[in-house]
Design an enzyme around this catalytic site. Structure first.
Site, mmCIF file in Angstrom:
data_model
loop_
_atom_site.group_PDB
_atom_site.id
_atom_site.type_symbol
_atom_site.label_atom_id
_atom_site.label_comp_id
_atom_site.label_asym_id
_atom_site.label_seq_id
_atom_site.Cartn_x
_atom_site.Cartn_y
_atom_site.Cartn_z
ATOM 1 N N PHE A 115 50.841 51.799 -26.345
ATOM 2 C CA PHE A 115 50.445 53.052 -25.713
ATOM 3 C C PHE A 115 50.206 52.950 -24.210
ATOM 4 C CE2 PHE A 115 46.724 51.764 -28.404
ATOM 5 C CZ PHE A 115 45.910 51.258 -27.398
ATOM 6 N N LYS A 125 44.619 58.210 -33.068
ATOM 7 C CA LYS A 125 43.784 57.010 -32.980
ATOM 8 C C LYS A 125 44.126 56.148 -34.184
ATOM 9 C CE LYS A 125 39.107 55.343 -32.220
ATOM 10 N NZ LYS A 125 39.175 54.187 -33.096
HETATM 11 P P1 AMP Z 1 36.294 52.164 -30.571
HETATM 12 O O1 AMP Z 1 36.609 50.795 -31.113
HETATM 13 O O2 AMP Z 1 35.809 53.097 -31.597
HETATM 14 O O3 AMP Z 1 35.502 52.092 -29.281
HETATM 15 O O4 AMP Z 1 37.670 52.817 -30.113
HETATM 16 C C1 AMP Z 1 38.498 52.198 -29.197
HETATM 17 C C2 AMP Z 1 39.577 51.529 -29.963
HETATM 18 O O5 AMP Z 1 40.443 52.492 -30.496
HETATM 19 C C3 AMP Z 1 40.448 50.662 -29.137
HETATM 20 O O6 AMP Z 1 39.984 49.382 -28.959
HETATM 21 C C4 AMP Z 1 41.740 50.650 -29.926
HETATM 22 O O7 AMP Z 1 41.762 49.534 -30.791
HETATM 23 C C5 AMP Z 1 41.670 51.871 -30.772
HETATM 24 N N1 AMP Z 1 42.766 52.790 -30.577
HETATM 25 C C6 AMP Z 1 43.407 53.331 -31.592
HETATM 26 N N2 AMP Z 1 44.366 54.151 -31.175
HETATM 27 C C7 AMP Z 1 44.354 54.131 -29.838
HETATM 28 C C8 AMP Z 1 45.113 54.795 -28.826
HETATM 29 N N3 AMP Z 1 46.092 55.655 -29.123
HETATM 30 N N4 AMP Z 1 44.781 54.534 -27.537
HETATM 31 C C9 AMP Z 1 43.778 53.676 -27.229
HETATM 32 N N5 AMP Z 1 43.036 53.024 -28.136
HETATM 33 C C10 AMP Z 1 43.311 53.244 -29.435
#
Ligand code: AMP
Length: 601
Positions: free
Chosen positions: A346, A253
């Site tokens: 990704f 992530k």
């Molecule tokens: P959150 O903002 O905590 O809901 O997490 C989702 C976010 O994680 C997404 O909007 C992306 O910006 C981020 N993200 C980081 N790495 C990845 C990944 N490998 N696949 C999808 N999202 C990712």
């Protein structure tokens, strides 16, 4: 011809109606009536406005009318003073509702949807603020209080009537007796609600085709606390069942800026567009990505994360570094050098003429890998922008721009089957200074705009802190008139409170109401919007990381703090100390960034 009054009346009714089904029925009936009386052109416009969109999503035009311009117009037309408008705004937290309170009664509305559309079109091309203001005032002068209320909300792009676009899509399907999935599909592909309404009534929804250069919704992940919970989520088996096997792709992530990149359209050679998660066009901020993908051989939409990148170590830079570029309109060479960026791709949502989102992730991933194999090596851009000088009729590079750097990266993905493997991968990801891991069901389709269960993110809390509230601020919108934004502190060496952050999320409406009363009674200084309060109420907060900052007296700032609990059970003397914050700061793998390096957006 349908009037804007129909939109306003329906909106007012919907704002008061809590029932989803009743809302949907009322919208469907209104759409059918507008369609029967005024045709599908008006029915389309009606839906667009009800959804709070002055222009269709695929339409690049903007009204360019913000709160300042609109409040000035409200004062001008209603004759209300500054203080009256401020008081009304304070009551509602919404300019439209505030204006309705102040509106002169005598006005009769007769605005048609077409006239609103024409005025909006003129605003989009108006050359000066004065010209735009005159157009707004022209509209408002002809509006009743109710019309003014919703015209203003529409111009601000938020109706606040508890109606999501998905509900309007359902109502369109009912009104036009069309398949809901076909309506949704057309809206997604064309990014034009009004157009979808016309197609629904004409029976041509199946002719909807994907157009590049408008963002699709982003698929999001839901949080899990442990590898076992992740496995349980995917398999539907209890957490302790060791026989449970998942088929999931695991990726790091990344802590950067989520981005959707459109490129390779032969009808618009060289065009590349980058969209942020809230669908803003952020292309200008990342010229290197544009340069790298300018020659993409086929139309495609990539989903990924823009990261600040250290090419020497081949690792992502901490988010705070990239933060300096977020929101920048102009990026100079110094910025390109200091904070080089890459797109960590990704997912692949569209390629050639095929929308890939209905395919399972494993197939999309295979296609992404093929694209990368073809494109990766040529998707480069130098550290500094290529400068050209004119030599007679020829343009040539003035100086060698330095080595070209790979700007497109493929996120590493591995198949995992068990909680054990996930746990190991998590530790490795943290070792690479990434936030955690993402797990994506290998058989899942891409669901735009959904925080579904097919993607989960595993991110353990860095730590939590017990802090004390030292200040509070009034909220906006639903939280207008409520002290809902809390500044909080840890204890200094001498027991004095030292601020470390500010949070508003995590408390319930009832808790906010109770805190508001209490904080009002315990106010030390009242600065209008902000108050300092007696440091007596303890909160437990979680956060993503700690940065050095001179914004707060503690010298630190918590990033993304959220309130976990109000800890009335905990005496203020027992809250966490500055020393504890320092220790958490030191424990971070990517602590080397000073928040003062982060310029405000
Ligand atoms: P959150 O903002 O905590 O809901 O997490 C989702 C976010 O994680 C997404 O909007 C992306 O910006 C981020 N993200 C980081 N790495 C990845 C990944 N490998 N696949 C999808 N999202 C990712």
């Amino acid at each position: 011809m349908a009037g804007f009054a129909e939109v306003a009346k329906l909106a007012e009714m919907l704002a008061k109606e809590p029932g989803r089904l009743k809302k949907r029925a009322a919208i469907a009936e209104a759409i059918a009536t507008v369609h029967a009386e005024s045709g599908s052109e008006d029915a389309g416009q009606f839906c667009l406005y009800l959804a709070g969109q002055p222009f269709a999503e695929a339409d690049p035009r903007r009204l360019n009318a913000g709160g300042a311009l609109l409040s000035k117009a409200v004062k001008e037309v209603s004759g209300a003073s500054d203080s009256l408008l401020t008081a009304a705004y304070r009551r509602h937290g919404d300019l439209g509702a505030a204006a309705a309170d102040l509106w002169p009664e005598k006005m009769h509305g007769q605005l048609t949807l077409v006239e609103v559309d024409e005025a909006f079109a003129a605003m989009a091309v108006a050359r000066s603020t004065a010209a735009r203001a005159a157009l707004v005032e022209g509209l408002l002068r002809r509006a009743t209080a109710l019309e003014a209320k919703y015209l203003l909300k529409l111009m601000l792009g938020d109706m606040r009537i508890g109606v999501k676009q998905s509900l309007i899509e359902e109502a369109i399907a009912v009104a036009a007796t069309a398949e809901l999935t076909a309506v949704r599909n057309a809206v997604m592909l064309q990014a034009d609600l009004a157009q979808a309404v016309r197609m629904a009534f004409a029976g041509t929804l199946d002719e909807a085709r994907m157009r590049l250069f408008h963002p699709l919704g982003f698929m999001l992940a839901s949080p899990v606390e442990s590898p076992e919970e992740a496995v349980a989520r995917f398999t539907g088996k209890p957490e302790l069942d060791e026989s449970a096997v998942v088929h999931a792709l695991l990726e790091d992530k990344f802590d950067g800026m989520r981005a959707q990149v459109h490129c390779g359209d032969p009808s618009q050679p060289g065009r590349v567009a980058i969209y942020s998660r809230n669908r803003e066009d952020i292309t200008e901020s990342y010229p290197e990505i544009v340069e790298a993908l300018r020659h993409a051989p086929t139309p495609m939409i990539l989903d990924g994360e823009i990261l600040g990148w250290d090419f020497a170590t081949d690792k992502a830079l901490p988010f705070a570094r990239l933060g300096q570029r977020i929101g920048r309109k102009r990026v100079d060479d110094a910025m390109r050098r200091q904070i080089p960026v890459v797109l960590m791709a990704f997912d692949l949502l569209f390629e050639g003429d095929q929308l890939l989102i209905p395919l399972p992730l494993r197939d999309r991933r295979a296609r992404l890998e093929q694209v990368f194999a073809r494109l990766g090596a040529s998707a480069v851009a130098p550290l500094e922008a290529v400068k050209t000088v004119s030599q007679g009729n020829l343009f040539a590079a003035a100086e060698p721009p330095g080595a070209s750097l790979p700007r497109l990266q493929l996120s590493r993905a591995q198949m995992v089957e068990s909680a054990e493997q996930i746990d190991l991968a998590y530790a490795e990801a943290r070792g690479r200074a990434n936030e955690g891991v993402m797990l994506k069901a290998a058989g899942s389709t891409y669901q735009p705009g959904r925080r579904g269960l097919a993607w989960v993110k595993l991110k353990r809390e860095l730590a939590t802190l017990d802090v004390v509230i030292t200040g509070a601020e009034f909220g906006h919108g639903r939280r207008a008139g409520l002290l809902s934004d809390y500044t909080f502190a840890v204890r200094g060496d001498g027991g004095e409170p030292l601020n470390v952050g500010k949070a508003y999320s995590g408390v319930t409406d009832a808790e906010i109401a109770e805190l508001t009363e209490w904080l009002k009674e315990h106010t030390l200084e009242d600065h209008g919007h902000f108050r300092t309060v007696e440091p007596l109420r303890v909160l437990e907060v979680a956060f993503n990381n700690v940065m050095r900052s001179d914004r707060h007296a503690s010298g630190f700032a918590l990033r993304f703090p959220r309130i976990l609990k109000i800890r009335d059970d905990k005496p203020v003397e027992q809250i966490d100390t500055l020393e504890a914050v320092e220790a958490i700061f030191q424990s971070q793998p990517d602590k080397d960034v000073d928040e003062s390096e982060v310029s405000p957006p």
